[in-house]
Design a protein around this motif. Structure first.
Motif, PDB file in Angstrom:
ATOM      1  N   GLU A   1      55.679  20.813  64.980  1.00  0.00           N
ATOM      2  CA  GLU A   1      55.706  21.151  63.665  1.00  0.00           C
ATOM      3  C   GLU A   1      56.918  20.557  63.194  1.00  0.00           C
ATOM      4  O   GLU A   1      58.176  21.063  63.370  1.00  0.00           O
ATOM      5  N   LYS A   2      56.926  19.645  62.167  1.00  0.00           N
ATOM      6  CA  LYS A   2      58.165  19.088  61.684  1.00  0.00           C
ATOM      7  C   LYS A   2      58.658  19.813  60.168  1.00  0.00           C
ATOM      8  O   LYS A   2      57.716  20.152  59.576  1.00  0.00           O
ATOM      9  N   ALA A   3      59.902  20.352  60.236  1.00  0.00           N
ATOM     10  CA  ALA A   3      60.369  21.021  59.285  1.00  0.00           C
ATOM     11  C   ALA A   3      61.875  20.931  59.181  1.00  0.00           C
ATOM     12  O   ALA A   3      62.394  21.176  60.117  1.00  0.00           O
ATOM     13  N   ASP A   4      62.467  20.474  58.039  1.00  0.00           N
ATOM     14  CA  ASP A   4      63.625  20.510  57.758  1.00  0.00           C
ATOM     15  C   ASP A   4      64.105  21.840  57.030  1.00  0.00           C
ATOM     16  O   ASP A   4      63.790  22.058  56.032  1.00  0.00           O
ATOM     17  N   PHE A   5      65.203  22.515  57.844  1.00  0.00           N
ATOM     18  CA  PHE A   5      65.602  23.799  57.259  1.00  0.00           C
ATOM     19  C   PHE A   5      66.557  23.891  56.448  1.00  0.00           C
ATOM     20  O   PHE A   5      66.949  24.914  55.739  1.00  0.00           O
ATOM     21  N   SER A   6      67.117  22.667  56.078  1.00  0.00           N
ATOM     22  CA  SER A   6      67.998  22.559  54.860  1.00  0.00           C
ATOM     23  C   SER A   6      67.216  22.668  53.501  1.00  0.00           C
ATOM     24  O   SER A   6      67.656  22.548  52.460  1.00  0.00           O
ATOM     25  N   SER A   7      65.888  22.869  53.601  1.00  0.00           N
ATOM     26  CA  SER A   7      64.772  23.049  52.518  1.00  0.00           C
ATOM     27  C   SER A   7      63.887  24.166  52.614  1.00  0.00           C
ATOM     28  O   SER A   7      63.377  24.140  53.626  1.00  0.00           O
ATOM     29  N   LEU A   8      64.263  25.147  51.533  1.00  0.00           N
ATOM     30  CA  LEU A   8      63.420  26.392  51.850  1.00  0.00           C
ATOM     31  C   LEU A   8      61.964  26.040  51.464  1.00  0.00           C
ATOM     32  O   LEU A   8      61.040  26.792  52.170  1.00  0.00           O
ATOM     33  N   ALA A   9      61.341  25.097  50.868  1.00  0.00           N
ATOM     34  CA  ALA A   9      60.123  24.645  50.800  1.00  0.00           C
ATOM     35  C   ALA A   9      59.558  24.254  52.096  1.00  0.00           C
ATOM     36  O   ALA A   9      58.405  24.446  52.308  1.00  0.00           O
ATOM     37  N   GLU A  10      60.246  23.565  52.916  1.00  0.00           N
ATOM     38  CA  GLU A  10      59.827  22.900  53.989  1.00  0.00           C
ATOM     39  C   GLU A  10      59.621  24.303  55.125  1.00  0.00           C
ATOM     40  O   GLU A  10      58.793  24.251  56.072  1.00  0.00           O
ATOM     41  N   ILE A  11      60.734  25.044  55.018  1.00  0.00           N
ATOM     42  CA  ILE A  11      60.697  26.460  55.874  1.00  0.00           C
ATOM     43  C   ILE A  11      59.308  27.053  55.603  1.00  0.00           C
ATOM     44  O   ILE A  11      58.624  27.431  56.520  1.00  0.00           O
ATOM     45  N   ARG A  12      59.141  27.244  54.275  1.00  0.00           N
ATOM     46  CA  ARG A  12      57.879  28.035  53.826  1.00  0.00           C
ATOM     47  C   ARG A  12      56.600  27.393  54.100  1.00  0.00           C
ATOM     48  O   ARG A  12      55.746  28.143  54.732  1.00  0.00           O
ATOM     49  N   ALA A  13      56.735  26.164  53.906  1.00  0.00           N
ATOM     50  CA  ALA A  13      55.459  25.326  54.469  1.00  0.00           C
ATOM     51  C   ALA A  13      55.213  25.479  56.000  1.00  0.00           C
ATOM     52  O   ALA A  13      53.859  25.420  56.401  1.00  0.00           O
ATOM     53  N   LEU A  14      56.150  25.409  56.893  1.00  0.00           N
ATOM     54  CA  LEU A  14      55.879  25.716  58.270  1.00  0.00           C
ATOM     55  C   LEU A  14      55.313  26.959  58.375  1.00  0.00           C
ATOM     56  O   LEU A  14      54.595  27.390  59.198  1.00  0.00           O
ATOM     57  N   ALA A  15      55.894  28.003  57.798  1.00  0.00           N
ATOM     58  CA  ALA A  15      55.399  29.378  57.803  1.00  0.00           C
ATOM     59  C   ALA A  15      53.896  29.365  57.522  1.00  0.00           C
ATOM     60  O   ALA A  15      52.911  30.107  58.254  1.00  0.00           O
TER      61      ALA A  15
END
Length: 283
Positions: free
Chosen positions: A66-80
């Motif tokens: 699963e790809k997510a850049d943790f410099s983006s809260l939106a990507e962290i939330r999308a991963l979750a």
């Protein structure tokens, strides 16, 4: 050091920061044991290469990236959100993180980057995946923290009055431990345990070798982390900070209930993600 016992193959484990260093070593170990793995990273090419490598080495086809850049809260939330759609999650390993930086950087959300990557990502994933963890119980959360800890100034958690790379790293790691204790309190009777650890000092990883002299082997850190993930003797241990293989005392601020409450309020404000109120609401 006694090796950690193997993980049951039916268990599903999410490892953040799995394409390098400790996360990669843990992924390799658990893949060989046949676990179902969700591996996170921010680079799709590195993730694809890791999947191919693990499939070839272990024959385990129950591994996804699963790809997510943790410099983006939106990507962290999308991963979750993507992981929350899974049938189960037995272990969440919050491993991804930055080391000590030489210059201040801000995230895509205009937040101090080390605090976001090393702490707020752990906060968001822990909160949003709590319902799935409770449904999957017995389950575990393992937060990879550090012996490097510094108290937070709640009036300046973004370090706007004076940024320092060591302070940024150490306050984020203490915040992880404070969250560990708070999350463990919430989930104490749910069958979900939450613990944090300092796996080893100055392992040969990319966040260490550019600034510090290596002191520990990656294998030491791996075994200490794997133990919290797999050891049945730790199945009921929760709210504990481990320094390597032993339970230890974190910085005093971690045990201040008022400080933990302030941290949660700040975390909710910065991320827009509420802290779960009761395990029943999370199930």
């Amino acid at each position: 050091m006694t090796p950690a016992p193997p993980l049951a193959s039916a268990q599903t484990v999410l490892i953040t920061g799995a394409t390098d260093g400790l996360g990669r070593a843990l992924a390799r170990k658990l893949a060989a044991q046949g676990a179902t793995l969700i591996l996170h990273g921010r680079d799709q090419a590195k993730g694809d290469a890791l999947l191919a490598e693990l499939h070839a080495e272990t024959g385990n086809n129950r591994i996804t990236f699963e790809k997510a850049d943790f410099s983006s809260l939106a990507e962290i939330r999308a991963l979750a959100d993507r992981v929350a759609d899974r049938d189960r999650l037995d272990v969440l390993v919050n491993n991804a993180g930055m080391g000590v930086e030489l210059a201040r950087k801000d995230s895509a959300d205009a937040l101090e980057l080390t605090f976001q990557v090393d702490y707020l990502a752990t906060y968001v994933l822990s909160c949003l995946l709590t319902p799935l963890l409770v449904r999957s119980a017995p389950a575990r959360v393992v937060n990879v923290s550090s012996a490097g800890q510094a108290p937070l100034d709640f009036d300046d958690v973004m370090l706007e009055r004076g940024w320092d790379g060591v302070q940024a790293y150490c306050q984020a790691k203490l915040a992880q431990i404070m969250l560990t204790i708070k999350h463990a309190e919430l989930l104490r009777d749910s069958g979900v345990t939450v613990n944090a650890l300092h796996p080893a000092s100055y392992m040969p990883t990319k966040i260490v070798t550019h600034l510090y002299t290596v002191q520990s082997t990656l294998e030491e850190g791996l075994e200490n982390t794997a133990r919290l993930v797999t050891d049945p003797e730790l199945g009921k241990v929760t709210g504990t900070y481990f320094n390597r293989a032993r339970a230890a005392r974190a910085h005093a601020q971690a045990y201040d209930a008022g400080a933990r409450a302030r941290l949660i309020k700040i975390s909710e404000r910065l991320t827009g993600v509420p802290f779960p109120q009761t395990p029943s609401l999370a199930s």
